[in-house]
Write a protein that holds these residues in place. Structure first.
Motif, PDB file in Angstrom:
ATOM      1  N   GLU A   2      22.293  28.739 -15.731  1.00 21.43           N
ATOM      2  CA  GLU A   2      21.966  28.372 -17.115  1.00 21.43           C
ATOM      3  C   GLU A   2      23.035  27.447 -17.706  1.00 21.43           C
ATOM      4  OE1 GLU A   2      21.390  32.193 -18.973  1.00 21.43           O
ATOM      5  OE2 GLU A   2      19.317  32.304 -18.284  1.00 21.43           O
ATOM      6  N   ARG A  45      16.052  40.566 -16.630  1.00 23.62           N
ATOM      7  CA  ARG A  45      15.667  41.440 -17.747  1.00 23.62           C
ATOM      8  C   ARG A  45      14.155  41.622 -17.821  1.00 23.62           C
ATOM      9  NH1 ARG A  45      18.239  38.977 -21.398  1.00 23.62           N
ATOM     10  NH2 ARG A  45      16.561  37.644 -22.125  1.00 23.62           N
ATOM     11  N   GLU A  46      13.426  40.514 -17.702  1.00 28.79           N
ATOM     12  CA  GLU A  46      11.971  40.596 -17.764  1.00 28.79           C
ATOM     13  C   GLU A  46      11.409  41.401 -16.597  1.00 28.79           C
ATOM     14  OE1 GLU A  46      10.886  36.515 -17.835  1.00 28.79           O
ATOM     15  OE2 GLU A  46      11.279  36.255 -19.991  1.00 28.79           O
ATOM     16  N   GLU A  75      23.761  40.662 -23.405  1.00 26.36           N
ATOM     17  CA  GLU A  75      22.597  39.890 -22.998  1.00 26.36           C
ATOM     18  C   GLU A  75      21.318  40.726 -22.980  1.00 26.36           C
ATOM     19  OE1 GLU A  75      22.461  36.497 -22.162  1.00 26.36           O
ATOM     20  OE2 GLU A  75      24.411  36.533 -23.132  1.00 26.36           O
ATOM     21  N   LYS A 134      17.832  36.266 -17.751  1.00 24.86           N
ATOM     22  CA  LYS A 134      16.567  36.392 -18.456  1.00 24.86           C
ATOM     23  C   LYS A 134      15.467  36.873 -17.528  1.00 24.86           C
ATOM     24  CE  LYS A 134      13.106  33.721 -21.027  1.00 24.86           C
ATOM     25  NZ  LYS A 134      12.723  32.366 -21.518  1.00 24.86           N
TER      26      LYS A 134
END
Length: 245
Positions: free
Chosen positions: A137, A89-90, A48, A86
């Motif tokens: 998700e 990660r950001e 991922e 997500k």
């Protein structure tokens, strides 16, 4: 903070520094704080884009101290704040760029869109249905199916214990190997039996009038839960005739 073996750390496509760690060593380092982490989980986080370990010429993963620290951050943010990968990660990428960023948390829905709110404090231990769908998700059909098998159960007011996010993520990960939710009913039944056993042990402490004794019951339940998880993992490995590094 995670304690990692001493040694050099570097970056590149091939690993040559003997101070780098194998995936088995990383697993042992992480399990002190995250007893449920597995090698497949680490590989999934790599797929991922959460970490980028180096590779030896023969293709084996090698992890630096920085990789292990980042893994710890990822697992901690999943466990304590229930954020989608997500978003994690950001957030970590922004931190590595030197940007001053506050920790986002999953917020309320607005006009059908899940809003990420910024918070410096701890997140609530309960989330709504929309937040669960966004954090894991997944779609409504998947959640409805998992509920029908008892894998995820809403609270009386329709909200969910935040641990439901972890359950959902693991169901998704097992699905990648062709293990369908209906196959997991036996695991849920076994977990319920194990929880019942732990509850029998701590129930007298929970009923005690002394607040300190009741607090001790919660600590004892957590300790027993960790032991039962480790025993379950060991029994499964023994039954399969495999051993994790």
């Amino acid at each position: 903070m995670l304690q990692t073996p001493s040694g050099g750390a570097g970056h590149g496509t091939a690993a040559t520094d003997s101070g780098l760690m194998s995936i088995g060593t990383v697993l042992n380092v992480l399990r002190d704080e995250f007893p449920e982490v597995t090698i497949s989980k680490i590989r999934f986080l790599e797929s991922e884009g959460l970490i980028e370990p180096q590779r030896t010429p023969s293709g084996y993963r090698k992890f630096s101290d920085r990789d292990v620290e980042r893994l710890g951050h990822v697992l901690r943010m999943q466990r304590d704040h229930y954020l989608p990968l997500k978003v994690i990660r950001e957030h970590l990428d922004a931190m590595e760029r030197g940007e001053a960023v506050a920790l986002p948390t999953v917020g309320r829905q607005r006009d059908g869109e899940t809003v990420l709110e910024v918070s410096e404090g701890p997140t609530a231990a309960r989330i709504g249905r929309a937040e669960l769908l966004a954090a894991a998700e997944i779609g409504e059909p998947e959640l409805a199916e998992w509920e029908s098998y008892g894998l995820i159960t809403p609270l009386p007011d329709g909200a969910y214990d935040a641990e439901a996010v972890t359950v959902a993520a693991l169901v998704v990960e097992l699905g990648r190997f062709g293990i369908e939710p209906r196959h997991l009913r036996a695991m849920k039944a076994a977990a319920d039996r194990e929880a019942g056993l732990v509850d029998q042990v701590v129930a007298p402490l929970k009923r005690h009038r002394n607040p300190q004794t009741r607090a001790h019951a919660e600590a004892r339940a957590k300790e027993l839960a960790g032991l039962t998880v480790r025993l379950h993992a060991a029994l499964v490995q023994t039954a399969l005739g495999v051993r994790l590094p």
